[in-house]
Design a protein around this motif. Sequence first.
Motif, PDB file in Angstrom:
ATOM      1  N   MET A  87       0.923  -1.319  -0.015  1.00  0.00           N
ATOM      2  CA  MET A  87      -0.076   0.134  -0.048  1.00  0.00           C
ATOM      3  C   MET A  87       0.886   1.309   0.034  1.00  0.00           C
ATOM      4  O   MET A  87       0.608   2.359  -0.642  1.00  0.00           O
ATOM      5  N   LYS A  88       2.149   1.087   0.591  1.00  0.00           N
ATOM      6  CA  LYS A  88       2.905   2.294   0.777  1.00  0.00           C
ATOM      7  C   LYS A  88       3.384   2.765  -0.679  1.00  0.00           C
ATOM      8  O   LYS A  88       3.482   3.966  -0.984  1.00  0.00           O
ATOM      9  N   TRP A  89       3.586   1.811  -1.382  1.00  0.00           N
ATOM     10  CA  TRP A  89       4.104   1.958  -2.757  1.00  0.00           C
ATOM     11  C   TRP A  89       3.166   3.032  -3.782  1.00  0.00           C
ATOM     12  O   TRP A  89       3.572   3.993  -4.294  1.00  0.00           O
ATOM     13  N   ASN A  90       1.767   2.773  -3.623  1.00  0.00           N
ATOM     14  CA  ASN A  90       0.840   3.612  -4.242  1.00  0.00           C
ATOM     15  C   ASN A  90       1.046   5.014  -3.574  1.00  0.00           C
ATOM     16  O   ASN A  90       0.690   6.008  -4.458  1.00  0.00           O
ATOM     17  N   ILE A  91       0.980   5.219  -2.379  1.00  0.00           N
ATOM     18  CA  ILE A  91       1.057   6.669  -2.018  1.00  0.00           C
ATOM     19  C   ILE A  91       2.356   7.253  -2.419  1.00  0.00           C
ATOM     20  O   ILE A  91       2.282   8.469  -2.750  1.00  0.00           O
ATOM     21  N   TRP A  92       3.476   6.570  -2.694  1.00  0.00           N
ATOM     22  CA  TRP A  92       4.657   7.250  -3.162  1.00  0.00           C
ATOM     23  C   TRP A  92       4.498   7.592  -4.688  1.00  0.00           C
ATOM     24  O   TRP A  92       4.926   8.764  -5.026  1.00  0.00           O
ATOM     25  N   ILE A  93       3.841   6.736  -5.339  1.00  0.00           N
ATOM     26  CA  ILE A  93       3.672   7.052  -6.829  1.00  0.00           C
ATOM     27  C   ILE A  93       2.704   8.120  -6.782  1.00  0.00           C
ATOM     28  O   ILE A  93       2.930   9.170  -7.730  1.00  0.00           O
ATOM     29  N   ARG A  94       1.565   8.129  -5.807  1.00  0.00           N
ATOM     30  CA  ARG A  94       0.728   9.279  -6.151  1.00  0.00           C
ATOM     31  C   ARG A  94       1.453  10.689  -5.600  1.00  0.00           C
ATOM     32  O   ARG A  94       1.430  11.820  -6.707  1.00  0.00           O
ATOM     33  N   GLN A  95       2.159  10.777  -4.526  1.00  0.00           N
ATOM     34  CA  GLN A  95       2.781  11.747  -4.319  1.00  0.00           C
ATOM     35  C   GLN A  95       3.891  12.401  -5.447  1.00  0.00           C
ATOM     36  O   GLN A  95       4.099  13.515  -5.744  1.00  0.00           O
ATOM     37  N   ALA A  96       4.451  11.358  -6.088  1.00  0.00           N
ATOM     38  CA  ALA A  96       5.471  11.643  -7.013  1.00  0.00           C
ATOM     39  C   ALA A  96       4.639  12.315  -8.343  1.00  0.00           C
ATOM     40  O   ALA A  96       5.271  13.198  -8.991  1.00  0.00           O
ATOM     41  N   HIS A  97       3.402  11.869  -8.470  1.00  0.00           N
ATOM     42  CA  HIS A  97       2.614  12.192  -9.724  1.00  0.00           C
ATOM     43  C   HIS A  97       2.331  13.774  -9.396  1.00  0.00           C
ATOM     44  O   HIS A  97       2.457  14.458 -10.358  1.00  0.00           O
ATOM     45  N   ARG A  98       2.039  13.943  -8.174  1.00  0.00           N
ATOM     46  CA  ARG A  98       1.709  15.490  -7.972  1.00  0.00           C
ATOM     47  C   ARG A  98       2.737  16.548  -8.108  1.00  0.00           C
ATOM     48  O   ARG A  98       2.743  17.348  -8.859  1.00  0.00           O
ATOM     49  N   TRP A  99       4.039  16.105  -7.641  1.00  0.00           N
ATOM     50  CA  TRP A  99       5.231  16.810  -7.612  1.00  0.00           C
ATOM     51  C   TRP A  99       5.598  16.877  -9.150  1.00  0.00           C
ATOM     52  O   TRP A  99       6.134  18.158  -9.672  1.00  0.00           O
ATOM     53  N   LEU A 100       5.579  15.950  -9.866  1.00  0.00           N
ATOM     54  CA  LEU A 100       5.727  15.914 -11.371  1.00  0.00           C
ATOM     55  C   LEU A 100       4.869  16.880 -12.067  1.00  0.00           C
ATOM     56  O   LEU A 100       5.371  17.619 -12.855  1.00  0.00           O
ATOM     57  N   SER A 101       3.731  17.027 -11.604  1.00  0.00           N
ATOM     58  CA  SER A 101       2.724  18.074 -12.321  1.00  0.00           C
ATOM     59  C   SER A 101       3.040  19.379 -11.794  1.00  0.00           C
ATOM     60  O   SER A 101       2.978  20.331 -12.797  1.00  0.00           O
ATOM     61  N   ILE A 102       3.589  19.640 -10.780  1.00  0.00           N
ATOM     62  CA  ILE A 102       4.129  21.109 -10.172  1.00  0.00           C
ATOM     63  C   ILE A 102       5.302  21.680 -11.191  1.00  0.00           C
ATOM     64  O   ILE A 102       5.419  22.544 -11.748  1.00  0.00           O
ATOM     65  N   ILE A 103       6.070  20.261 -11.106  1.00  0.00           N
ATOM     66  CA  ILE A 103       7.447  20.833 -12.058  1.00  0.00           C
ATOM     67  C   ILE A 103       7.338  20.988 -13.620  1.00  0.00           C
ATOM     68  O   ILE A 103       7.630  21.673 -13.952  1.00  0.00           O
ATOM     69  N   PHE A 104       6.089  20.068 -13.828  1.00  0.00           N
ATOM     70  CA  PHE A 104       5.837  20.165 -15.398  1.00  0.00           C
ATOM     71  C   PHE A 104       5.253  21.869 -15.691  1.00  0.00           C
ATOM     72  O   PHE A 104       5.438  22.307 -16.559  1.00  0.00           O
ATOM     73  N   LEU A 111       3.139   7.745 -17.538  1.00  0.00           N
ATOM     74  CA  LEU A 111       3.467   6.544 -16.805  1.00  0.00           C
ATOM     75  C   LEU A 111       2.907   6.474 -15.417  1.00  0.00           C
ATOM     76  O   LEU A 111       2.208   5.557 -15.055  1.00  0.00           O
ATOM     77  N   SER A 112       3.221   7.436 -14.621  1.00  0.00           N
ATOM     78  CA  SER A 112       2.365   7.259 -13.224  1.00  0.00           C
ATOM     79  C   SER A 112       1.122   7.391 -13.329  1.00  0.00           C
ATOM     80  O   SER A 112       0.173   6.854 -12.723  1.00  0.00           O
ATOM     81  N   GLY A 113       0.705   8.273 -14.377  1.00  0.00           N
ATOM     82  CA  GLY A 113      -1.154   8.539 -14.388  1.00  0.00           C
ATOM     83  C   GLY A 113      -1.475   7.298 -14.876  1.00  0.00           C
ATOM     84  O   GLY A 113      -2.724   6.851 -14.681  1.00  0.00           O
ATOM     85  N   LEU A 114      -0.961   6.511 -16.022  1.00  0.00           N
ATOM     86  CA  LEU A 114      -1.675   5.067 -16.321  1.00  0.00           C
ATOM     87  C   LEU A 114      -1.371   4.357 -15.222  1.00  0.00           C
ATOM     88  O   LEU A 114      -2.618   3.516 -15.022  1.00  0.00           O
ATOM     89  N   TYR A 115      -0.482   4.109 -14.262  1.00  0.00           N
ATOM     90  CA  TYR A 115      -0.379   3.418 -13.096  1.00  0.00           C
ATOM     91  C   TYR A 115      -1.689   3.695 -12.298  1.00  0.00           C
ATOM     92  O   TYR A 115      -2.343   2.545 -12.025  1.00  0.00           O
ATOM     93  N   LEU A 116      -1.665   4.888 -11.913  1.00  0.00           N
ATOM     94  CA  LEU A 116      -2.842   5.491 -10.939  1.00  0.00           C
ATOM     95  C   LEU A 116      -4.342   4.909 -11.767  1.00  0.00           C
ATOM     96  O   LEU A 116      -5.117   4.670 -10.947  1.00  0.00           O
ATOM     97  N   PHE A 117      -4.459   5.015 -13.139  1.00  0.00           N
ATOM     98  CA  PHE A 117      -5.768   4.944 -13.743  1.00  0.00           C
ATOM     99  C   PHE A 117      -5.864   3.369 -13.571  1.00  0.00           C
ATOM    100  O   PHE A 117      -7.103   3.030 -13.295  1.00  0.00           O
ATOM    101  N   ALA A 118      -4.921   2.521 -13.700  1.00  0.00           N
ATOM    102  CA  ALA A 118      -5.212   1.082 -13.700  1.00  0.00           C
ATOM    103  C   ALA A 118      -5.368   0.591 -12.228  1.00  0.00           C
ATOM    104  O   ALA A 118      -5.887  -0.464 -12.263  1.00  0.00           O
ATOM    105  N   LEU A 119      -5.060   1.386 -11.133  1.00  0.00           N
ATOM    106  CA  LEU A 119      -5.193   0.647  -9.745  1.00  0.00           C
ATOM    107  C   LEU A 119      -6.447   0.311  -9.457  1.00  0.00           C
ATOM    108  O   LEU A 119      -6.669  -0.985  -8.969  1.00  0.00           O
ATOM    109  N   PRO A 120      -7.685   0.968  -9.452  1.00  0.00           N
ATOM    110  CA  PRO A 120      -8.883   0.481  -9.141  1.00  0.00           C
ATOM    111  C   PRO A 120      -9.289  -0.848  -9.896  1.00  0.00           C
ATOM    112  O   PRO A 120      -9.822  -1.731  -9.453  1.00  0.00           O
TER     113      PRO A 120
END
Length: 76
Positions: free
Chosen positions: A1-18, A52-61
């Motif tokens: 479960m911790k892995w999903n939180i890290w990817i979600r947080q990285a996705h947020r920071w990547l969007s800010i950087i972009f 990549l992270s967005g596709l992963y988060l999309f496929a999670l459910p």
Amino acid sequence: MKWNIWIRQAHRWLSIIFTAIVAGIFAMLGAGEEPVQWVYLLPLLPLALLALSGLYLFALPYAARRRGGRRARPQE
């Protein structure tokens, strides 16, 4: 479960950087400066990682439902 939180947080920071990179390019263009050609390629790395992270988060459910995890609809 911790892995999903890290990817979600990285996705947020990547969007800010972009967003900051793209805004910086537009600010340079608005100031009348023509940036070097490689500056236009800067947003591509965060964009690829976002995809990549967005596709992963999309496929999670769907993966959780397939494994028998949470249901899509609440039980009545």
